[in-house]
Design a protein around this motif. Structure first.
Motif, short mmCIF file in Angstrom:
data_model
loop_
_atom_site.label_atom_id
_atom_site.label_comp_id
_atom_site.label_asym_id
_atom_site.label_seq_id
_atom_site.Cartn_x
_atom_site.Cartn_y
_atom_site.Cartn_z
N PRO A 172 -15.77 -1.16 11.39
CA PRO A 172 -15.71 -1.46 10.04
C PRO A 172 -14.83 -0.59 9.50
N VAL A 173 -14.16 -1.03 8.21
CA VAL A 173 -13.36 -0.23 7.56
C VAL A 173 -13.56 -0.68 5.82
N PHE A 174 -13.91 0.60 5.16
CA PHE A 174 -14.53 0.22 3.96
C PHE A 174 -13.44 0.30 2.79
N VAL A 175 -13.37 -0.51 1.83
CA VAL A 175 -12.89 -0.35 0.67
C VAL A 175 -13.58 -0.76 -0.65
N GLY A 176 -13.41 -0.29 -1.83
CA GLY A 176 -14.19 -0.45 -2.90
C GLY A 176 -13.56 -0.98 -4.01
N SER A 177 -12.29 -1.48 -3.73
CA SER A 177 -11.53 -2.22 -4.96
C SER A 177 -10.89 -3.44 -4.65
N PHE A 178 -10.77 -4.40 -5.46
CA PHE A 178 -9.83 -5.55 -5.37
C PHE A 178 -8.56 -5.38 -4.71
N GLU A 179 -8.02 -4.41 -5.41
CA GLU A 179 -6.50 -3.79 -5.22
C GLU A 179 -6.26 -3.26 -3.51
N ASP A 180 -7.38 -2.47 -3.36
CA ASP A 180 -7.44 -2.03 -2.05
C ASP A 180 -7.56 -2.84 -0.96
N ALA A 181 -8.52 -3.92 -1.26
CA ALA A 181 -8.79 -4.88 -0.30
C ALA A 181 -7.60 -5.81 -0.08
#
Ligand SMILES: Cc1ncc(COP(=O)(O)O)c(C=O)c1O
Length: 936
Positions: A172-181
């Motif tokens: 898994p790789v985690f991101v917390g925002s639309f832009e980071d996704a």
């Protein structure tokens, strides 16, 4: 804050999260730079601050990758704060090696911190990361609103879901925002699935000017897009091959019912069904991994089969038992022969009428390439083109076609009896090549047909995208504007070279299927009618042709029948064996031509298609769906590296150059002002605008390397590269060779090419320095001759009137089939040598010289004469200046093959038979006046 320093003590480049055009190679470079800094710090030649600065700069983009991941990055930071240079150096060394060899996918030890890595047992490690069994590895992006501090804990939870039964392993790789996704989807080629939870934020905490420019050019408002559905829509646009999963905490039914949720593979309620989600992710990847034909062929090869059909080579006994040809068996290995069969039973299916695993493989290819259906073709795109032309056209239909298109189109018209209406691409005379056909030229041809009352006769627009030299059409614009003039036109896009483009978000909208999907979406949008009505009102009641030519036309969505075909040489840009090709269909009227396509398959497909070719098409599709994105990104990166090296190397750039966009595309077709991929301070927003709006843009992977400035003509240089340096290139012009990067290239290939160019350039340099003044003069005059003394490119002149008995007044179409068969009448043809003054006499005072066949010089590879074409002084001049040896359809000893004037003077019906007679009978009034004897 001090500048971070690279190995050469230069400031480390700034690391931005939106460096979309510099992917894996740039990342690898950054890790190597960090290693250099760590090494020097450990040796006491650098300081900790530089290491920390660089590490901090890299952290942003490293967050988009599973490896080395949050744990190891934190470890590195800790080593830095503890001032432990040796530990930091050793870990960076380990990470570098793991990234370079991709060993972290298999080797759990790569994921462990410091000493733990050495002491942990294999069993311990297998439970945490990597996969010793070597199962295929991918990464899953988790977009979440949960605070970043909890991500390591979540990561462990995901890993605990793994079972030995799983066919694949993922991290898994985690991101917390639309832009980071969005950035992660662009920068991480290992992603195969995305899980989108609710509650993520809009903005990344990192600066991302390019990202914002990209999003600003995307349709719609970014703020409204920053919902789970909005993000899913955007990601689907960028990487349609990714499996998307939506996880929501409330109103799951409402979400699932939203039409936009179609882009998601599944919608889950909350994370309570984590195991289900895990299984769905694996199943999603499995559905791309499956290769129905290839899987079955492998099974078939394992079975003990006695063959009593006509293919002795099958099972290989005649090879391996032979005293004389065993080396063939040893060379290819037994599997090839075990996988050979001429049977269509045993689950092998029939390419001519597929109903089983070939059909399933074709359906999966259609999904991958954004088409409604796909035909696998085992005789190259030469055959795919002829199949499409035969199936879609009837005798007498008019086709607007680029005269420089591949010869398969011309021959297809001969077979179909269709009438080509040749349109010309813009010339690049200096480099002896053509570009692409301006839209204005195509619209003008349509308007001329309309003015002649013959618009109903034009069936198809047939263009090459991208061209051999890399000119990419604005496919959407071409189709929309042409459909505004005739809403049921068929488009055949020859994307022989461009199949890979589907897997680049930047190039995809410029492909036939990318544009067809966009147009389809627009047609479905209820707002499209209002847009059209407004446009119509602005155009006024009866707009002049000039207005129609000048205006960006919008078609009436209520009338459009979208009919788009694409052919691609899968073997040219993907991992298919030679001749593996696909014909893609997106045609709302396909049911009306389905039977014709069957006939086309029966006409052109061998009844003994090669099993390995079919299997390779199946496998090429699997590869592109699972790793095509990264591979294409790599091909683009390789091309940019070559462009950069050639432009910046002091010695190479003295004698060689790769033509930039502004040399390959005239300014009038580049309204964005984009000039080159290497423009200093390159404005990527402009590059994206060019890709989006310009009439033509340049495929970065196709590089015209000018060698005339080094004193070599194209053929000479090509032969030298092949003979002396083991570098193969394909196309040449008088003063250039075409370099192509593809999914197979590595940075070592770039290094080899650069080294060779340096060697050649330095040899020239030394020779010139050592040589006499006379020798330098000779070099200069050779360069001048190659670079400036270039023949004008001859446009298509016209078909002889005999072959235009039912043609319009304003357009140049002709009966190419009848002209082609004139050559079969030996006594009706004559030969005149190019050097014979008779040619000049006839050009001056007639009778006209009319070609009896295609004449296609290589290079440049387009037909400078087609059957029935009147030969002009420009064509002869070009032929006489041409210094290439390979000219198909022309034998220098015999001369040009011409249709005799007496034959041309006869009514066409006598020369070519009944079909023309019946047409002439229908149009007798016109035929009588048009068919006239050539002037004596
Ligand atoms: C534009 C174009 N179309 C079609 C073809 C034929 O493709 P194939 O070699 O797969 O038969 C070529 C070959 O070079 C080509 O350049």
């Amino acid at each position: 804050m001090p500048d971070a320093l690279t190995q050469n003590n230069r400031p480390a480049p700034e690391v931005r999260i939106d460096e979309f055009f510099s992917g894996p190679a740039a990342r690898a470079d950054r890790w190597r730079s960090l290693l250099g800094v760590a090494e020097r710090w450990a040796d006491g030649h650098d300081n900790r601050a530089n290491f920390e600065t660089m590490l901090a700069a890299m952290a942003a983009t490293e967050g988009y990758h599973a490896y080395p991941g949050l744990g190891l990055m934190k470890n590195l930071q800790e080593f830095a704060s503890e001032d432990d240079a040796h530990a930091a150096h050793s870990m960076v060394q380990r990470i570098n090696a793991a990234l370079a060899t991709k060993s972290y996918r298999r080797h759990a030890g790569d994921w462990e911190m410091g000493e733990e890595a050495d002491s942990a047992s294999v069993e311990d490690l297998a439970a945490t990361a990597g996969d010793a069994a070597g199962r295929p590895y991918f990464e899953t992006l988790i977009v979440t609103g949960i605070a970043a501090e909890r991500w390591p804990e979540l990561s462990a939870m995901w890993r605990r879901l793994r079972r030995n039964l799983d066919a694949f392993v993922y991290e898994p790789v985690f991101v917390g925002s639309f832009e980071d996704a969005f950035c992660a989807a662009i920068l991480n080629p290992d992603l195969a699935a995305v899980v989108i939870h609710e509650g993520f934020s809009l903005r990344s905490r990192h600066d991302a000017p390019v990202l914002r420019a990209v999003l600003a050019t995307a349709d719609g408002d970014v703020r409204t897009a920053a919902s789970p559905l909005g993000l899913a829509t955007v990601l689907n646009r960028v990487r349609p091959e990714l499996d998307l999963y939506l996880v929501c905490n409330q109103n799951v039914e409402e979400l699932a019912g939203d039409a936009r949720a179609n882009v998601a593979r599944r919608v889950f309620y909350s994370a309570e069904e984590l195991l289900e989600l895990h299984l769905a992710i694996l199943e999603g990847v499995q559905s791309r991994f499956d290769t129905p034909f290839f899987d079955n062929l492998k099974k078939y090869a394992q079975r003990p089969i006695g063959t009593f059909h006509a293919l002795p080579i099958a099972r290989g006994k005649s090879i391996f038992k032979s005293a004389w040809i065993r080396d063939m068996g040893e060379f290819y290995g037994p599997t090839l022969f075990l996988a050979e069969s001429s049977a269509t039973t045993g689950g092998l299916d029939s390419l001519l009428e597929p109903t089983g695993n070939i059909k399933r493989a074709q359906d999966m290819a259609a999904r991958a390439f954004g088409a409604d259906r796909v035909f696998f073709v085992t005789n190259g795109t030469s055959t795919s083109n002829k199949m499409a032309v035969q199936a879609l056209l009837s005798p007498g239909d008019i086709v607007i076609v680029d005269r420089n298109c591949h010869k398969s189109h011309h021959y297809g018209m001969v077979l179909a009896g269709a009438q080509p209406l040749y349109v010309e691409a813009f010339p690049l005379t200096k480099y002896s090549m053509y570009g692409a056909v301006p839209l204005r030229t195509i619209k003008q041809a349509l308007l001329n047909l309309k003015a002649d009352g013959r618009l109903d006769r034009v069936k198809m627009i047939d263009l090459t995208n991208c061209t051999f030299d890399g000119h990419i059409y604005n496919t959407r614009r071409v189709m929309e504007e042409c459909l505004a003039i005739k809403p049921d036109l068929i488009f055949l896009w020859d994307e022989a070279w461009f199949g890979f483009a589907r897997f680049s978000p930047f190039l995809r909208p410029r492909t036939a299927m990318g544009a067809a999907n966009d147009i389809e979406e627009w047609l479905r949008d209820p707002g499209s009618i209002a847009t059209y009505e407004k446009h119509r009102a602005e155009l006024g009641k009866s707009p002049s042709d000039e207005t129609l030519l000048e205006t960006r036309l919008i078609p009436d969505p209520r009338l459009v029948r979208l009919r788009v075909y694409q052919t691609n040489s899968t073997h040219k840009s993907m991992s298919a064996l030679r001749q593996g090709s696909m014909l893609l269909v997106k045609d709302v009227e396909f049911h009306t031509v389905e039977a014709q396509f069957k006939e086309a398959v029966f006409t052109h497909a061998s009844t003994s298609p090669n099993q390995q070719l079919i299997a390779s098409l199946d496998v090429a599709r699997r590869q592109m769906e699972l790793e095509g994105y990264g591979l294409v990104e790599n091909a683009i990166e390789v091309a940019l590296a070559i462009r950069q090296q050639v432009a910046r190397h002091p010695l190479i750039s003295r004698y060689f150059s790769v033509l930039p966009a502004d040399a390959m595309i005239p300014g009038e077709f580049r309204t964005s002002g984009f000039t080159d991929f290497l423009e200093p301070g390159m404005n990527w927003a402009k590059a994206l605008e060019s890709l989006r709006n310009d009439e033509f843009c340049l495929d970065p992977t196709r590089m015209t390397l000018v060698c005339g400035s080094a004193g070599f003509d194209g053929t000479q240089f090509k032969n030298m590269l092949a003979g002396k340096y083991n570098i193969q290139v394909n196309k040449t012009s008088r003063n250039s060779v075409l370099l192509q990067s593809n999914i197979n290239n590595t940075r070592s290939d770039v290094a080899h090419l650069v080294r060779v160019l340096v060697e050649i350039a330095s040899e020239i340099d030394q020779e010139l320095a050592r040589g006499s003044g006379g020798m330098r003069k000779a070099f200069e005059s050779r360069v001048t001759s190659l670079m400036t003394d270039v023949p004008d490119l001859p446009n298509f002149s016209r078909f002889h009137d005999t072959f235009r008995f039912d043609a319009g007044d304003r357009t140049n179409e002709g009966h190419i089939r009848e002209a082609f068969y004139s050559a079969y009448n030996a006594s009706g043809c004559e030969y005149i040598r190019l050097s014979d003054p008779e040619i000049d006499r006839r050009l001056r005072s007639g009778p006209e010289l009319v070609s009896a066949n295609f004449v296609i010089p290589y290079p440049p590879g387009f037909p400078i004469m087609v059957p029935g074409q009147v030969i002009t002084p420009e064509t002869i001049q070009f032929m006489r200046k041409l210094d290439v040896k390979e000219i198909h359809g022309y034998d220098a000893a015999e001369g040009l093959k011409l249709v005799r004037p007496e034959v041309l003077a006869e009514p066409l019906t006598k020369a070519t038979g009944d079909r023309a007679a019946s047409r002439k009978a229908v149009k007798s009034g016109k035929a009588e006046t048009v068919v006239k004897p050539a002037a004596e």
